[in-house]
Design a protein around this motif. Structure first.
Motif, PDB file in Angstrom:
ATOM      1  N   GLN A   1       0.880  -1.232   0.064  1.00 37.35           N
ATOM      2  CA  GLN A   1      -0.333  -0.463   0.140  1.00 37.35           C
ATOM      3  C   GLN A   1       0.836   0.971   0.233  1.00 37.35           C
ATOM      4  OE1 GLN A   1      -3.527   0.693  -0.296  1.00 37.35           O
ATOM      5  NE2 GLN A   1      -2.974   2.621  -0.070  1.00 37.35           N
ATOM      6  N   GLU A   2       1.527   1.509   1.304  1.00 34.15           N
ATOM      7  CA  GLU A   2       2.750   2.248   0.695  1.00 34.15           C
ATOM      8  C   GLU A   2       4.332   1.921   0.471  1.00 34.15           C
ATOM      9  OE1 GLU A   2       1.737   4.978   1.923  1.00 34.15           O
ATOM     10  OE2 GLU A   2       0.640   5.229   2.569  1.00 34.15           O
ATOM     11  N   PRO A   3       4.911   2.605  -0.004  1.00 31.28           N
ATOM     12  CA  PRO A   3       6.574   2.468  -0.438  1.00 31.28           C
ATOM     13  C   PRO A   3       7.051   1.855   0.584  1.00 31.28           C
ATOM     14  CG  PRO A   3       5.877   4.904  -1.715  1.00 31.28           C
ATOM     15  CD  PRO A   3       4.606   4.159  -0.149  1.00 31.28           C
ATOM     16  N   GLU A   4       7.139   2.880   1.658  1.00 29.99           N
ATOM     17  CA  GLU A   4       7.899   1.864   2.511  1.00 29.99           C
ATOM     18  C   GLU A   4       6.997   0.292   3.800  1.00 29.99           C
ATOM     19  OE1 GLU A   4       9.875   6.426   4.097  1.00 29.99           O
ATOM     20  OE2 GLU A   4       7.102   5.951   4.468  1.00 29.99           O
TER      21      GLU A   4
ATOM     22  N   PRO B   1      19.856  -3.272   4.878  1.00 26.58           N
ATOM     23  CA  PRO B   1      19.278  -2.359   4.842  1.00 26.58           C
ATOM     24  C   PRO B   1      17.679  -1.643   5.401  1.00 26.58           C
ATOM     25  CG  PRO B   1      19.185  -3.014   3.059  1.00 26.58           C
ATOM     26  CD  PRO B   1      19.543  -4.419   4.079  1.00 26.58           C
ATOM     27  N   PHE B   2      17.631  -0.779   5.473  1.00 25.44           N
ATOM     28  CA  PHE B   2      15.954   0.242   5.375  1.00 25.44           C
ATOM     29  C   PHE B   2      16.331   0.858   5.101  1.00 25.44           C
ATOM     30  CE2 PHE B   2      12.797   1.843   7.897  1.00 25.44           C
ATOM     31  CZ  PHE B   2      11.652   0.463   7.400  1.00 25.44           C
ATOM     32  N   TRP B   3      15.422   1.323   4.091  1.00 25.96           N
ATOM     33  CA  TRP B   3      14.880   2.647   3.085  1.00 25.96           C
ATOM     34  C   TRP B   3      13.598   3.029   3.422  1.00 25.96           C
ATOM     35  CZ3 TRP B   3      10.642   3.345  -0.175  1.00 25.96           C
ATOM     36  CH2 TRP B   3      10.789   4.155  -1.139  1.00 25.96           C
ATOM     37  N   MET B   4      13.686   5.003   3.012  1.00 26.99           N
ATOM     38  CA  MET B   4      13.006   5.430   3.633  1.00 26.99           C
ATOM     39  C   MET B   4      12.388   6.403   1.910  1.00 26.99           C
ATOM     40  SD  MET B   4      13.900   6.950   7.511  1.00 26.99           S
ATOM     41  CE  MET B   4      15.030   7.734   6.783  1.00 26.99           C
TER      42      MET B   4
ATOM     43  N   PHE C   1      11.828   9.335   2.069  1.00 29.84           N
ATOM     44  CA  PHE C   1      12.000  11.020   2.384  1.00 29.84           C
ATOM     45  C   PHE C   1      12.628  11.226   3.956  1.00 29.84           C
ATOM     46  CE2 PHE C   1      11.685  15.235   1.257  1.00 29.84           C
ATOM     47  CZ  PHE C   1      12.134  15.028  -0.953  1.00 29.84           C
ATOM     48  N   ASN C   2      12.544  11.799   3.940  1.00 31.93           N
ATOM     49  CA  ASN C   2      13.219  12.296   4.920  1.00 31.93           C
ATOM     50  C   ASN C   2      11.845  12.883   6.106  1.00 31.93           C
ATOM     51  OD1 ASN C   2      12.867  14.860   3.825  1.00 31.93           O
ATOM     52  ND2 ASN C   2      14.815  15.682   3.976  1.00 31.93           N
ATOM     53  N   MET C   3      11.164  13.122   5.395  1.00 26.67           N
ATOM     54  CA  MET C   3       9.545  13.304   6.338  1.00 26.67           C
ATOM     55  C   MET C   3       8.854  12.819   7.440  1.00 26.67           C
ATOM     56  SD  MET C   3       8.928  16.248   4.881  1.00 26.67           S
ATOM     57  CE  MET C   3       9.453  16.904   3.316  1.00 26.67           C
ATOM     58  N   GLN C   4       8.730  13.402   7.998  1.00 27.12           N
ATOM     59  CA  GLN C   4       7.773  12.221   9.772  1.00 27.12           C
ATOM     60  C   GLN C   4       7.564  11.135   9.098  1.00 27.12           C
ATOM     61  OE1 GLN C   4       8.151  14.057  12.941  1.00 27.12           O
ATOM     62  NE2 GLN C   4       7.079  12.136  13.669  1.00 27.12           N
ATOM     63  N   PRO C   5       6.255  10.780   8.220  1.00 25.98           N
ATOM     64  CA  PRO C   5       5.571   9.738   8.229  1.00 25.98           C
ATOM     65  C   PRO C   5       6.754   8.809   8.047  1.00 25.98           C
ATOM     66  CG  PRO C   5       4.467  11.199   6.626  1.00 25.98           C
ATOM     67  CD  PRO C   5       5.721  11.714   7.338  1.00 25.98           C
ATOM     68  N   SER C   6       8.009   9.223   7.330  1.00 27.90           N
ATOM     69  CA  SER C   6       9.735   7.902   7.644  1.00 27.90           C
ATOM     70  C   SER C   6      10.133   7.632   8.921  1.00 27.90           C
ATOM     71  CB  SER C   6      10.166   8.493   6.187  1.00 27.90           C
ATOM     72  OG  SER C   6       9.753   8.545   4.926  1.00 27.90           O
ATOM     73  N   LEU C   7      10.275   8.618   9.288  1.00 28.97           N
ATOM     74  CA  LEU C   7      11.012   9.235  10.809  1.00 28.97           C
ATOM     75  C   LEU C   7       9.734   7.529  11.457  1.00 28.97           C
ATOM     76  CD1 LEU C   7      12.203  11.378  13.083  1.00 28.97           C
ATOM     77  CD2 LEU C   7      10.195   9.538  13.894  1.00 28.97           C
ATOM     78  N   GLU C   8       8.677   7.981  11.394  1.00 29.50           N
ATOM     79  CA  GLU C   8       7.511   6.253  11.955  1.00 29.50           C
ATOM     80  C   GLU C   8       8.057   5.880  12.100  1.00 29.50           C
ATOM     81  OE1 GLU C   8       4.539   8.614  11.524  1.00 29.50           O
ATOM     82  OE2 GLU C   8       4.072  10.364  13.032  1.00 29.50           O
ATOM     83  N   ALA C   9       7.853   5.082   9.990  1.00 32.94           N
ATOM     84  CA  ALA C   9       8.288   3.740   9.820  1.00 32.94           C
ATOM     85  C   ALA C   9       9.448   3.501  10.372  1.00 32.94           C
ATOM     86  CB  ALA C   9       8.197   4.090   8.501  1.00 32.94           C
TER      87      ALA C   9
END
Length: 468
Positions: free
Chosen positions: A299-302, A346-349, A351-359
Motif C-alpha cells: 500500500q505504501e512505498p515503505e 538496509p532500511f529504506w525510507m 523521504f526525510n519526513m515525519q511519516p518516514s521517521l515513524e516507519a
C-alpha cells in the motif's frame, strides 16, 4: 544488445532512474557513486556545502533548470527509446526472474539479493518552468497543458501524471515542472529483454504499489496531481491547515493556503503508484511465453522496507555474518553494493519526513536491537510541512543503537541544505563502516518463499504466486 545512452529528456536526479542504475550496477558487482552519474558530480557537489544558504538553494534549483527540457520538445519524448535505455543497462544473460513495476528503494536490495533486474513502469521527464509561482497550482497546470497533450499524442502507450508539489519540491518548481510517465502497455524493448533473459517457467514479478492520490483528470491518459507523498497530508494540500499557513508565511508567499484545481478522482500516485492497465499486458505476454507471474502488492512505498531488512538479516545469519548493523537510506540515497560489502542491514525510507521517521521507529520497535545505526538523510533544501527537526533523527538513532548511532556524509548543522551529501554519503559508508565481506551469489526465489512462509504475516505486504 549494446548499451544505449540515456535520452536527454529523462531526469538523472530521480528515484526511478536512480534505483534503476543502482540495481543494474549492483548486479554487475559495482557500487553506485554520486547516484551513478560519475566522478564529476562527486567532485563538484561537495563544494556547494561551503556556500551561503541562499546560494546553495539557487544552485540546487539551477540543477532543475539544467535537466528540464523545453515545453516545445515534449512531443519528441519517445517512450520506446526510454525503454530501450532502461533494458540496455542490464547484460543479456539468463536471469532467474525479472521485476517490473513500481519504484521502490528497498527493492534495489531485494533485486540484488535475488540476482534479478528491475524495470520501472514510471519515469520522470522534467520540463522547464520559469514563470509559475510554486504556490499557484492552477497556473502550474495551465502553463504546461499543451506540452502534456503533445507528449501523449506522440506516445499512445503512455499515461501522464503531471505533478506539482509546492511543499517538498518548492526549490525545483522555480525552474521545472514534473511530468511522470507510466507505461500502460509492455514496451517492445521490455518484451525483447524478457525473451532474451528468461526461460519458460521463470517468473515476472509485478511490483504493485497501490497507493493513490486525488487528481484532476485533464484528458484521456492525462492526470494533474497537486501534492505528493511526504510530510504534508492530503488535507494540508487541499483544505489548508495552520501548518501550511505558517510554512507559506515563512517563505514570503502571497498565499496562506493552496487553491488547486478540484480533484475529479483518485489515480495511482505519480511517483510510487502502479497503473494496473500494464498488468493485463504483462499477463498476456507471460502466458504467450510460458512465464510465471508473481505479484508483490504493497500500500505504501515503505511497507516493503521491514521485510527486506529482515530478509537480508536472515541471509547474513545463513552466512555467519553479524546482523547488528543497520544502514538507513532515504529517497535515492541507496547503495545495495556497499550494504552487502559492509554487512549492513538496509532500511529504506521514501523521504526525510515525519511519516518516514515513524516507519523507522515502528521497525525498530519490532526488530532485534542493532548495535550500530548509520543514517544517510536526503537533502532537499526546504523547511517544509512535516519535516522533523534534525534533533529528532539524531535522538532516534542514538537512543535505539546499543552501540553507536551516527549520520553518514552530511553536516547536521546544514540539514536539509547540505547538498554535497548527495555525493559524499557513499564515501562515508566506505570510510565509517570498516567491515568488509565478499559479495554473495544470488539466493533463490524459493529461499525468499520460505522466509515469507515463516514470517510473512509480520509485514504489511502481500505476495501472490510466490510459492512455486
Amino acid at each position: 544488445m549494446m548499451r544505449t545512452m540515456p535520452p536527454s529528456y529523462i531526469s538523472n536526479f530521480d528515484s526511478a532512474s536512480g534505483f534503476l542504475r543502482a540495481t543494474a550496477l549492483a548486479l554487475k558487482g559495482k557500487d553506485f557513486p554520486g547516484w551513478g552519474l560519475g566522478s564529476a558530480v562527486k567532485k563538484v557537489l561537495p563544494a556547494t556545502s561551503y556556500l551561503p544558504e541562499n546560494i546553495r538553494e539557487l544552485i540546487y534549483a539551477g540543477g532543475g533548470l539544467g535537466e528540464g527540457i523545453s515545453p516545445a520538445r515534449t512531443g519528441g519524448v519517445n517512450g520506446d527509446r526510454i525503454a530501450r535505455w532502461a533494458a540496455g543497462l542490464y547484460p543479456r544473460r539468463p536471469f532467474p526472474g525479472v521485476m517490473i513495476g513500481s519504484s521502490n528503494g528497498a527493492l534495489t536490495h531485494l533485486a540484488t539479493a535475488l540476482g534479478m533486474p528491475w524495470l520501472p513502469q514510471t519515469i520522470f521527464v522534467p520540463v522547464r518552468q520559469t514563470d509559475v509561482h510554486p504556490d499557484d497550482a492552477i497556473s502550474g497546470l495551465e502553463s504546461h497543458r499543451e506540452a502534456g497533450r503533445a507528449l501523449l499524442a506522440a506516445n499512445p502507450d503512455l499515461q501522464l501524471h503531471h505533478m506539482h508539489d509546492p511543499n517538498q519540491d518548492r526549490l525545483m518548481l522555480h525552474t521545472m515542472t514534473y511530468f511522470r510517465i507510466k507505461w500502460r502497455r509492455l514496451p517492445e524493448a521490455y518484451k525483447q529483454f524478457l525473451r532474451d533473459t528468461l526461460s519458460p517457467g521463470n517468473p515476472i514479478i509485478v511490483i504493485d504499489c497501490q497507493r493513490k492520490w486525488p487528481v484532476t483528470r485533464v484528458a484521456d491518459r492525462y492526470f494533474y496531481q497537486f501534492g505528493a507523498l511526504g510530510g504534508a497530508a492530503e488535507n494540508d494540500f487541499f483544505e489548508g491547515t495552520p501548518a501550511v499557513a505558517e510554512y507559506l508565511e515563512k517563505y514570503g508567499s502571497h498565499r496562506r493556503k493552496w487553491e488547486p484545481p478540484a480533484p475529479t478522482q483518485e489515480a495511482p500516485e505519480a511517483e510510487w503508484g502502479f497503473e494496473p492497465a500494464l498488468r493485463e499486458d504483462i499477463e498476456a505476454f507471460a502466458a504467450e511465453q510460458g512465464y510465471r507471474i508473481v505479484t508483490l502488492r504493497l500500500q505504501e512505498p515503505e511497507d516493503l522496507s521491514p521485510l527486506v531488512a529482515e530478509f537480508q538479516r536472515s541471509l547474513y545469519r545463513d552466512r555467519g555474518i553479524p546482523t547488528s548493523r543497520l544502514f538507513v537510506e532515504s529517497f535515492l540515497m541507496v547503495e545495495p553494493h556497499w550494504a552487502l560489502r559492509t554487512g549492513s542491514v538496509p532500511f529504506w525510507m521514501k523521504f526525510n519526513m515525519q511519516p518516514s521517521l515513524e516507519a523507522l521507529e515502528r521497525y525498530l520497535d519490532n526488530s532485534e536491537p542493532y548495535r550500530d545505526i548509520h543514517m544517510a538523510l536526503f537533502q532537499h533544501g526546504v523547511d517544509c510541512v512535516g519535516l522533523p527537526p534534525i534533533e529528532n533523527w539524531r535522538q532516534l538513532i542514538e537512543t535505539r543503537a546499543t552501540g553507536r548511532g551516527m549520520f553518514l556524509g552530511f553536516d547536521p548543522d546544514l540539514y536539509p541544505r547540505d547538498f554535497g551529501a548527495l555525493a559524499r554519503y557513499q564515501d562515508a559508508i566506505q570510510r565509517d563502516i570498516p567491515s568488509r565481506y565478499p559479495l554473495p551469489g544470488p539466493v533463490t526465489l524459493d529461499r525468499l518463499a520460505r522466509f515469507v512462509e515463516e514470517r510473512g504475516s509480520e509485514f504489511p505486504v502481500e505476495w501472490e504466486g510466490l510459492a512455486n
